[in-house]
Design an enzyme around this catalytic site. Structure first.
Site, PDB file in Angstrom:
ATOM      1  N   ALA A 143      18.041  41.495   7.072  1.00 45.29           N
ATOM      2  CA  ALA A 143      17.276  40.631   6.152  1.00 45.29           C
ATOM      3  C   ALA A 143      18.099  39.935   5.078  1.00 45.29           C
ATOM      4  O   ALA A 143      17.528  39.237   4.237  1.00 45.29           O
ATOM      5  CB  ALA A 143      16.201  41.480   5.462  1.00 45.29           C
TER       6      ALA A 143
ATOM      7  N   GLY B 201      21.396  34.528   6.818  1.00 40.75           N
ATOM      8  CA  GLY B 201      21.043  33.781   8.027  1.00 40.75           C
ATOM      9  C   GLY B 201      19.562  33.801   8.360  1.00 40.75           C
ATOM     10  O   GLY B 201      18.697  33.623   7.474  1.00 40.75           O
ATOM     11  N   TYR B 202      19.279  33.988   9.643  1.00 38.39           N
ATOM     12  CA  TYR B 202      17.901  33.907  10.110  1.00 38.39           C
ATOM     13  C   TYR B 202      17.008  35.032   9.576  1.00 38.39           C
ATOM     14  O   TYR B 202      15.813  34.849   9.385  1.00 38.39           O
ATOM     15  CB  TYR B 202      17.877  33.884  11.642  1.00 38.39           C
ATOM     16  CG  TYR B 202      18.077  32.497  12.212  1.00 38.39           C
ATOM     17  CD1 TYR B 202      17.341  31.420  11.729  1.00 38.39           C
ATOM     18  CD2 TYR B 202      18.989  32.245  13.238  1.00 38.39           C
ATOM     19  CE1 TYR B 202      17.502  30.139  12.235  1.00 38.39           C
ATOM     20  CE2 TYR B 202      19.159  30.965  13.762  1.00 38.39           C
ATOM     21  CZ  TYR B 202      18.404  29.918  13.247  1.00 38.39           C
ATOM     22  OH  TYR B 202      18.560  28.652  13.750  1.00 38.39           O
TER      23      TYR B 202
ATOM     24  N   ALA C 161      21.632  50.030  10.294  1.00 41.19           N
ATOM     25  CA  ALA C 161      20.346  49.955  11.010  1.00 41.19           C
ATOM     26  C   ALA C 161      20.398  50.638  12.372  1.00 41.19           C
ATOM     27  O   ALA C 161      19.359  51.002  12.924  1.00 41.19           O
ATOM     28  CB  ALA C 161      19.941  48.497  11.187  1.00 41.19           C
TER      29      ALA C 161
ATOM     30  N   LEU D 116      19.463  41.340  13.752  1.00 39.17           N
ATOM     31  CA  LEU D 116      20.808  41.887  13.528  1.00 39.17           C
ATOM     32  C   LEU D 116      21.851  41.063  14.274  1.00 39.17           C
ATOM     33  O   LEU D 116      21.614  40.625  15.395  1.00 39.17           O
ATOM     34  CB  LEU D 116      20.907  43.316  14.049  1.00 39.17           C
ATOM     35  CG  LEU D 116      20.260  44.445  13.267  1.00 39.17           C
ATOM     36  CD1 LEU D 116      20.730  45.785  13.829  1.00 39.17           C
ATOM     37  CD2 LEU D 116      20.584  44.356  11.796  1.00 39.17           C
TER      38      LEU D 116
ATOM     39  N   TYR E 150      28.491  31.043  25.551  1.00 37.64           N
ATOM     40  CA  TYR E 150      27.321  31.748  25.004  1.00 37.64           C
ATOM     41  C   TYR E 150      26.388  32.222  26.132  1.00 37.64           C
ATOM     42  O   TYR E 150      26.465  33.369  26.554  1.00 37.64           O
ATOM     43  CB  TYR E 150      26.575  30.873  23.976  1.00 37.64           C
ATOM     44  CG  TYR E 150      25.716  31.712  23.073  1.00 37.64           C
ATOM     45  CD1 TYR E 150      26.141  32.059  21.795  1.00 37.64           C
ATOM     46  CD2 TYR E 150      24.478  32.207  23.513  1.00 37.64           C
ATOM     47  CE1 TYR E 150      25.368  32.881  20.983  1.00 37.64           C
ATOM     48  CE2 TYR E 150      23.709  33.025  22.702  1.00 37.64           C
ATOM     49  CZ  TYR E 150      24.157  33.351  21.436  1.00 37.64           C
ATOM     50  OH  TYR E 150      23.388  34.167  20.640  1.00 37.64           O
TER      51      TYR E 150
ATOM     52  N   LYS F  40      21.724  38.998  25.512  1.00 34.63           N
ATOM     53  CA  LYS F  40      20.444  38.351  25.217  1.00 34.63           C
ATOM     54  C   LYS F  40      19.480  38.460  26.403  1.00 34.63           C
ATOM     55  O   LYS F  40      18.266  38.514  26.210  1.00 34.63           O
ATOM     56  CB  LYS F  40      20.658  36.887  24.812  1.00 34.63           C
ATOM     57  CG  LYS F  40      21.465  36.709  23.524  1.00 34.63           C
ATOM     58  CD  LYS F  40      20.763  37.298  22.306  1.00 34.63           C
ATOM     59  CE  LYS F  40      21.462  36.958  21.001  1.00 34.63           C
ATOM     60  NZ  LYS F  40      20.837  37.607  19.831  1.00 34.63           N
TER      61      LYS F  40
ATOM     62  N   VAL G 281      24.754  27.195  11.072  1.00 32.10           N
ATOM     63  CA  VAL G 281      25.950  27.854  10.533  1.00 32.10           C
ATOM     64  C   VAL G 281      25.527  29.163   9.879  1.00 32.10           C
ATOM     65  O   VAL G 281      24.746  29.161   8.931  1.00 32.10           O
ATOM     66  CB  VAL G 281      26.651  26.991   9.457  1.00 32.10           C
ATOM     67  CG1 VAL G 281      27.992  27.608   9.076  1.00 32.10           C
ATOM     68  CG2 VAL G 281      26.838  25.576   9.935  1.00 32.10           C
TER      69      VAL G 281
HETATM   70  P1  NAD Z   1      23.949  36.811  10.169  1.00 29.92           P
HETATM   71  O1  NAD Z   1      25.361  37.262  10.339  1.00 29.92           O
HETATM   72  O2  NAD Z   1      23.678  35.764   9.151  1.00 29.92           O
HETATM   73  O3  NAD Z   1      23.008  38.074   9.786  1.00 29.92           O
HETATM   74  C1  NAD Z   1      23.186  39.335  10.310  1.00 29.92           C
HETATM   75  C2  NAD Z   1      22.326  40.333   9.564  1.00 29.92           C
HETATM   76  O4  NAD Z   1      22.492  41.606  10.216  1.00 29.92           O
HETATM   77  C3  NAD Z   1      22.726  40.562   8.085  1.00 29.92           C
HETATM   78  O5  NAD Z   1      21.554  40.779   7.315  1.00 29.92           O
HETATM   79  C4  NAD Z   1      23.542  41.854   8.143  1.00 29.92           C
HETATM   80  O6  NAD Z   1      23.548  42.617   6.925  1.00 29.92           O
HETATM   81  C5  NAD Z   1      22.780  42.593   9.217  1.00 29.92           C
HETATM   82  N1  NAD Z   1      23.557  43.656   9.845  1.00 29.92           N
HETATM   83  C6  NAD Z   1      24.677  43.566  10.601  1.00 29.92           C
HETATM   84  N2  NAD Z   1      25.068  44.807  11.013  1.00 29.92           N
HETATM   85  C7  NAD Z   1      24.157  45.681  10.506  1.00 29.92           C
HETATM   86  C8  NAD Z   1      23.993  47.086  10.574  1.00 29.92           C
HETATM   87  N3  NAD Z   1      24.827  47.852  11.273  1.00 29.92           N
HETATM   88  N4  NAD Z   1      22.949  47.635   9.923  1.00 29.92           N
HETATM   89  C9  NAD Z   1      22.080  46.876   9.191  1.00 29.92           C
HETATM   90  N5  NAD Z   1      22.173  45.544   9.120  1.00 29.92           N
HETATM   91  C10 NAD Z   1      23.202  44.959   9.755  1.00 29.92           C
HETATM   92  O7  NAD Z   1      23.449  36.414  11.620  1.00 29.92           O
HETATM   93  P2  NAD Z   1      22.421  35.330  12.195  1.00 29.92           P
HETATM   94  O8  NAD Z   1      23.199  34.193  12.737  1.00 29.92           O
HETATM   95  O9  NAD Z   1      21.308  35.082  11.236  1.00 29.92           O
HETATM   96  O10 NAD Z   1      21.881  36.124  13.466  1.00 29.92           O
HETATM   97  C11 NAD Z   1      20.663  36.825  13.509  1.00 29.92           C
HETATM   98  C12 NAD Z   1      20.118  36.755  14.923  1.00 29.92           C
HETATM   99  O11 NAD Z   1      19.818  35.394  15.237  1.00 29.92           O
HETATM  100  C13 NAD Z   1      21.108  37.235  16.004  1.00 29.92           C
HETATM  101  O12 NAD Z   1      20.416  37.932  16.982  1.00 29.92           O
HETATM  102  C14 NAD Z   1      21.665  35.937  16.548  1.00 29.92           C
HETATM  103  O13 NAD Z   1      22.150  36.064  17.871  1.00 29.92           O
HETATM  104  C15 NAD Z   1      20.405  35.073  16.486  1.00 29.92           C
HETATM  105  N6  NAD Z   1      20.642  33.610  16.557  1.00 29.92           N
HETATM  106  C16 NAD Z   1      21.594  33.017  15.780  1.00 29.92           C
HETATM  107  C17 NAD Z   1      21.817  31.638  15.914  1.00 29.92           C
HETATM  108  C18 NAD Z   1      22.875  30.936  15.079  1.00 29.92           C
HETATM  109  O14 NAD Z   1      23.202  29.780  15.383  1.00 29.92           O
HETATM  110  N7  NAD Z   1      23.383  31.565  14.036  1.00 29.92           N
HETATM  111  C19 NAD Z   1      21.037  30.879  16.792  1.00 29.92           C
HETATM  112  C20 NAD Z   1      20.029  31.510  17.532  1.00 29.92           C
HETATM  113  C21 NAD Z   1      19.844  32.885  17.405  1.00 29.92           C
END
Ligand code: NAD
Length: 394
Positions: free
Chosen positions: A51, A54-55, A114, A141, A237, A246, A273
């Site tokens: 949380a 990013g997303y 987590a 995550l 990817y 995935k 990003v």
């Molecule tokens: P991000 O790096 O911004 O966020 C990752 C989150 O995971 C952070 O809150 C971090 O603290 C948490 N985290 C990591 N390891 C952890 C652990 N061991 N315990 C607890 N928390 C932990 O990543 P994001 O890009 O927002 O990715 C989130 C999801 O969205 C992923 O599944 C990613 O594949 C997917 N996604 C990303 C994109 C993109 O372009 N960035 C596109 C589509 C889907």
């Protein structure tokens, strides 16, 4: 302390607390002014795993400020010390809690691993004590490694093609040189380990743990995020190690829906990003071209714009947009054939000299710095800042 970004490749080793808070504030303001609620159920008690950036952060902000939901966030972030700033996610989460509490919204956070059973138990206990049950669980995550709580073994994820090596145009974001990158194919072990880290095993473990403890509301919704992409990103990817992980996420959604009284769905989001995506070879250049084109069309979106549409048009829509695999889709603007064809035409033409002309690398860099609280409009980066931000995380 006066803070300037310390960028090393695809990572920035410090973060600006005031800039991170301003970023969170901007996302809150965007959601408050743009989200439209539809008739029907809305999120009330929401657990977001991942949380802080990013997303996942955008998912939390949308639930809280779009619907007034109570949110419980889980993340793994570094607190500040006398010598080092906290990680950006720590400052983001601290700022979110401060804003939410000031606005009378319930917000609690667990800063821990987590993947561990101990973290899951802390969350179960918190839900039982404060919320009773949750009706939406967001799994967001992104991690390079995972320790399996049963075996104690640690697995690493890799970003590698499968079968044969892959050579592609690549942008060195430090030197701004457009060159080539060759990534060797993954071994069977590396494929399996990436699935172990980024596949659906831990998502299922969370949902089963919550269900067994009786803290999932009837028909609880749960979403996990994926990226599909098109021709340019597929080799690194979709068709690569992360794509296999995935696919496992897709299989996990089917299994969860079969085994439990939940509505589990994978949600396909666009490329943005984030700390996770900037580490993927090819992505920075692809994103720089994508941004230029989507900004010109007026269709550019970041995490918060994507999440607004995911809640509005999918999770809480009367007629959600689903694909043939029952996944929610909000990546449709990125994947329009006309746009992808344009990007494919530009791709071979880009070189070091015309990088800024053919792509929006400046926009990419700005968004990268913003992830760490730098380059945020309205923040005085020459002002002294207190990095020792306190937060009451579990
Ligand atoms: P991000 O790096 O911004 O966020 C990752 C989150 O995971 C952070 O809150 C971090 O603290 C948490 N985290 C990591 N390891 C952890 C652990 N061991 N315990 C607890 N928390 C932990 O990543 P994001 O890009 O927002 O990715 C989130 C999801 O969205 C992923 O599944 C990613 O594949 C997917 N996604 C990303 C994109 C993109 O372009 N960035 C596109 C589509 C889907």
């Amino acid at each position: 302390m006066i803070l300037k970004p310390r960028v090393r490749g695809f990572i920035c080793t410090n973060a600006h607390p005031v800039g991170c808070a301003a970023n969170v504030r901007q996302q809150i303001d965007y959601i408050k002014s743009s989200l439209t609620r539809q008739a029907g159920p809305t999120p009330r008690n929401v657990l977001i795993i991942g949380a802080s950036t990013g997303y996942g952060l955008a998912s939390r902000i949308t639930a809280a400020y779009g619907y007034g939901a109570k949110t419980l966030g889980v993340f793994f972030e570094k607190p500040p010390t006398e010598r080092k700033t906290a990680s950006a996610g720590y400052y983001n989460a601290a700022a979110f809690e401060t804003f939410a509490h000031a606005d009378g919204l319930y917000a609690r956070s667990v800063n821990g691993d987590a993947f561990s059973d101990a973290c899951k138990q802390t969350v179960v206990d918190l839900i039982a004590k404060d919320l009773g049950q949750v009706d939406l669980v967001v799994y967001s995550l992104a991690s390079p490694r995972r320790t399996d709580p049963e075996s104690g073994e640690t697995f690493n994820s890799t970003l590698k093609p499968i079968g044969k090596s892959y050579t592609a145009k690549n942008l060195n974001t430090d030197t701004e040189v457009v060159g080539e990158v060759t990534v060797e194919p993954a071994s069977e072990r590396e494929i399996a380990d990436t699935i172990k880290v980024m596949g659906g095993e831990d998502w299922a473990r969370w949902i089963h743990a919550l269900n067994n403890a009786g803290v999932l509301a009837e028909g609880c919704k749960t979403v996990a995020y994926t990226y599909l992409g098109d021709k340019l990103t597929k080799p690194i990817y979709g068709d690569a190690t992360i794509g296999k992980a995935k696919e496992h996420l897709d299989e996990t959604a089917v299994a969860l829906n079969t085994d439990l009284d939940v509505d589990a769905r994978v949600s396909v989001l666009k490329a943005v990003v984030t700390q996770a995506s900037s580490a993927i070879p090819v992505m920075p250049l692809y994103l720089s071209i994508l941004f230029k084109q989507m900004k010109a069309e007026g269709t550019h979106e970041g995490c918060i714009e994507q999440l607004r549409r995911l809640y509005e048009e999918c999770i809480y829509a009367q007629q959600p947009r689903l694909d043939e695999d029952n996944r929610y889709r909000v990546d449709e603007l990125e994947l329009r054939p006309g746009l992808q064809a344009k990007i494919e035409t530009i791709w071979p033409q880009v070189n070091t000299e015309n990088l800024h002309e053919l792509t929006d690398f400046a926009g990419y860099q700005e968004e990268f710095l913003r992830l760490f609280g730098f380059a945020v409009e309205g923040v005085d980066y020459d002002a002294d800042v207190d990095t020792l931000v306190e937060a009451e995380f579990y």
